[in-house]
Design an enzyme around this catalytic site. Structure first.
Site, mmCIF file in Angstrom:
data_model
loop_
_atom_site.group_PDB
_atom_site.id
_atom_site.type_symbol
_atom_site.label_atom_id
_atom_site.label_comp_id
_atom_site.label_asym_id
_atom_site.label_seq_id
_atom_site.Cartn_x
_atom_site.Cartn_y
_atom_site.Cartn_z
ATOM 1 N N THR A 1 40.455 1.290 8.180
ATOM 2 C CA THR A 1 39.986 -0.024 8.090
ATOM 3 C C THR A 1 39.035 -0.327 9.414
ATOM 4 O OG1 THR A 1 42.440 -1.177 7.619
ATOM 5 C CG2 THR A 1 40.892 -2.985 8.479
ATOM 6 N N GLN B 1 17.854 7.572 19.007
ATOM 7 C CA GLN B 1 17.142 7.059 20.303
ATOM 8 C C GLN B 1 15.614 6.243 19.638
ATOM 9 O OE1 GLN B 1 17.771 6.743 23.294
ATOM 10 N NE2 GLN B 1 19.181 8.205 23.313
ATOM 11 N N SER C 1 23.870 4.626 16.146
ATOM 12 C CA SER C 1 24.210 4.238 16.974
ATOM 13 C C SER C 1 23.888 2.798 18.247
ATOM 14 C CB SER C 1 24.363 5.075 18.139
ATOM 15 O OG SER C 1 25.234 4.324 19.205
ATOM 16 N N GLY C 2 25.067 1.903 17.602
ATOM 17 C CA GLY C 2 25.178 0.675 18.319
ATOM 18 C C GLY C 2 24.381 0.506 19.636
ATOM 19 N N THR D 1 27.720 9.646 17.525
ATOM 20 C CA THR D 1 28.156 11.486 16.992
ATOM 21 C C THR D 1 29.143 11.649 15.758
ATOM 22 O OG1 THR D 1 28.347 11.534 19.199
ATOM 23 C CG2 THR D 1 29.645 13.057 18.008
ATOM 24 N N ASN E 1 16.388 12.153 23.128
ATOM 25 C CA ASN E 1 16.693 11.549 24.193
ATOM 26 C C ASN E 1 16.578 11.725 25.732
ATOM 27 O OD1 ASN E 1 18.432 14.141 22.982
ATOM 28 N ND2 ASN E 1 20.023 13.722 24.756
ATOM 29 N N CYS F 1 23.251 18.904 38.137
ATOM 30 C CA CYS F 1 24.701 18.682 39.447
ATOM 31 C C CYS F 1 24.867 17.610 38.407
ATOM 32 C CB CYS F 1 24.634 18.204 40.505
ATOM 33 S SG CYS F 1 24.914 19.813 41.157
#
Lengths: 385, 276
Positions: A236, A178, A198-199, A72, A150, A324
């Site tokens: 860092t 993905q 993304s890791g 993100t 995704n 839902c």
């Protein structure tokens, strides 16, 4: 009870090799790479190595890899950073089926003076290339188009899309969260300017991501206040996680053939098994241009959350596009964009495998799902008699 | 969870005395409820079919267990809160499942009384087009559950959970219900003999009245108000936002703020503006 994890598009198990690679950087080598002393010095090389490992996975130059905190962040840094560098004259182009991490910043820019185009998809989830062409003719643009979806696993023709964007003198970002690790990716052949990964989708832990930025791309840094990552991302360095992601990238490169063959075969086995035993079910999305690990299937007349609960009772973990389960009341925006009928959206279940999935697990799932489906249908008022 | 895993009374009844259907596939949940009366006029058998999440199935199952043996009149008094309580509580976002149960029961009772078999036509103005929720329904749920925010209304009725365009309308319904509640409180207060307010009570009531009655009115025009001090019967306030420096601020002060405070707190109050 045994548990079967078929939700790898949500997050994936951390590979044991990755954990092993990370441990020394918690225990002994906990220095800050910016420090001049020995503590700093001993963690600089491992970061360089990880950068090379990640670069190798997508065939980039190590200097083009920026470590971030997650996918993100990478998406935000790319889209908002490019918009800030280029100004409001640039339009923003994206698709209706993007992950919220891309839709969010694009719509944010749309509310702040950039003209926003959201390109639709057809019933198979494939991008409307005519509409994309029209949007590109509307002026210079920052385009963000996902590599693979995704929810459905549908793969966009990213080479063609990137070529169109570049031909229109635009900036091209792709959310490849993905795709990386499941498909071979080569940025030398595909002219994307920026790519997010993304890791935790490729067996590294959560809390680490990468933004690939091609040399020469104009980008205003998102995080300010430090010289790290060549002044492109302050803060860092997250040394253990960077090292872990490097190792995960190395493993992903080694297993890409397995992903494309073994995992794909298991997915096909699951698909065939479920379609044969569960009547009134349908596969959502392009079945040819699809990630090898993903199956999105709709069971008519019943609701996804109920299916997931009952699956969870027999130890199977997957996810659903039903309202839902989304945390809001809206069912999957991806399936809705494809024009999948409401009946099928609410009853959709996504199975996503990994290289750790076994045939035994797939057969177990094929055996345990049909009774759940028929039990819920017995309760439903919509089943045709 | 037991009512989800082992739902009671699933199915259909031949020749039921009352049938109620609510929801639709598009909404994401739907319920069909039917009951049959025994010779003693009590509900002898009740069955349901549900399309929906675990909470929807559990709510339906619980409802059928609850109303078995009740007369139609008794069943008519069952509220969504009763259903939630029977289940040992429902998560806030799933309260609409219990509301759906109560709606289906109402529809079944209507069907029994009127003998009409057609699906109940939505009464009143539709507020939320995404989920087809009417003003009447929202008002009822707000009243029965004492709701005060739009988010709660969404959790209980789904209204506002789609495109969100109707949120301002829901806000208006909430405002109306709030005013009604205040009015009822006031009447109840009046009945128990007017009593002199303590200083703390008076200040609290002034704050409450500003919050519920006055601020929403000013906000509509981009203004705001702040209570600065109360000295005896003199209420000192500062006007903010668009109200500050507004030509008709004095009018607002006397005809809105003072009138409301006199109405809801005490008839001998005067309002003064504090300028900084």
């Amino acid at each position: 009870m045994k548990t079967i994890y078929l939700d790898n598009n949500a997050t994936s198990a951390v590979a044991p090799e990755v954990i092993e690679a990370m441990m020394p950087f918690f225990r002994d080598q906990w220095g800050n790479p910016s420090s001049m002393h020995v503590f700093g010095g001993q963690v600089k090389k491992p970061i360089d190595k990880a950068r090379e490992q990640v670069a190798a996975l997508i065939h980039a130059d190590p200097s083009e890899i920026i470590f971030t905190s997650c996918g993100t962040e990478s998406d935000n840094a790319a889209i908002r950073g490019a918009a800030e560098a280029l100004g409001p004259r640039y339009n923003v182009i994206t698709t209706r089926v993007e992950h919220p991490a891309v839709l969010g910043p694009c719509r944010y820019l749309g509310e702040r003076g950039h003209r926003l185009h959201e390109i639709g998809v057809d019933a198979a989830g494939q991008l409307d290339m005519v509409q994309l062409g029209e949007a590109l003719r509307d002026g210079p643009a920052i385009s963000s188009v996902m590599w693979a979806n995704n929810e459905t696993g549908v793969i966009f023709p990213i080479a063609e899309i990137a070529a169109m964007v570049k031909a229109a003198d635009g900036v091209m970002h792709t959310d490849a969260v993905q795709a990386v690790g499941k498909l071979p990716i080569d940025v030398r052949k595909i002219p994307v300017d920026m790519l997010s990964l993304s890791g935790h989708k490729l067996h590294a832990p959560k809390g680490i991501g990468v933004l690939y930025v091609r040399k020469g791309t104009r980008l205003q840094p998102f995080m300010l206040g430090g010289h790290q990552e060549d002044n492109r991302r302050a803060g860092t360095e997250n040394v253990p996680y960077i090292v872990g992601l490097g190792r995960a990238a190395e493993l992903a490169l080694e297993s890409i053939t397995k992903e494309m063959t073994t995992v794909a075969a298991l997915r096909d086995r699951l698909e065939a098994g479920l379609l044969a035993t569960c009547p009134d079910s349908r596969v959502n999305g392009d079945r040819v241009n699809r990630l090898p690990n993903t199956l999105n299937i709709s069971f008519e007349y019943i609701e996804g959350e109920s299916i997931l609960y009952m699956m969870s009772d027999v130890g199977i973990a997957a996810s659903s596009g039903s309202a839902c389960t989304s945390g809001s009341l809206e069912p999957s925006h991806v399936l809705r964009a494809m024009g999948v009928p409401f009946t099928a959206v609410h009853g959709s279940v996504r199975f996503s495998l990994s290289r750790y999935t076994t045939q035994e697990e797939i057969d177990y799932t094929c055996n345990h799902l049909p009774p759940i489906i028929s039990r819920l249908r017995a309760i439903s008022p919509f089943v045709k008699k | 969870m037991d009512h989800f895993r082992n739902p009671r009374n699933v199915g259909v009844i031949e020749n039921p005395d009352g049938v109620g259907e609510v929801g639709s596939l598009a909404c994401g949940d739907a319920l069909r409820l039917m009951f049959k009366l025994g010779p003693d006029g009590r509900i002898a058998d009740v069955k349901f079919q549900t399309f929906g999440c675990a909470s929807a199935i559990a709510s339906s199952s619980a409802l059928t267990e609850m109303i078995k043996g009740m007369t139609v009149e008794e069943a008519g008094k069952v509220t969504n809160q009763d259903i939630a309580e029977f289940l040992g509580g429902l998560p806030e976002q799933k309260m609409h499942c219990s509301v759906m149960g109560r709606e289906a029961l109402d529809a079944a009772i209507d069907n029994y009384r009127s003998g009409k078999t057609e699906k109940k036509i939505l009464a009143g103005k539709v507020v939320c087009n995404c989920f087809g929720v009417t003003e009447e329904e929202i008002t009822r749920v707000v009243r029965e559950n004492g709701l005060s925010t739009v988010e709660q209304v969404t959790n209980y009725t789904k209204a506002g959970g789609g495109c969100g365009k109707c949120k301002p309308d829901i806000e208006k319904i909430l405002e109306k219900a709030r005013a009604e509640r205040l009015e009822a409180e006031r009447k109840a207060g009046a009945k128990t003999a007017p009593r002199k307010l303590t200083v703390i009570e008076k200040i609290r009531l002034i704050e409450q009245t500003i919050e519920r009655e006055i601020r929403p009115l000013l906000k509509r025009d981009g203004g705001d108000i702040e209570l600065i001090d109360v000295e005896g019967n003199r209420v000192k306030v500062a006007l903010r936002g668009m109200c500050a420096g507004c030509q008709v601020a004095q009018f607002t002060l006397k005809d809105v703020v003072e009138v409301k405070l006199r109405e809801f707190v005490s008839s001998d109050l005067t309002v003064e503006e504090v300028r900084e």
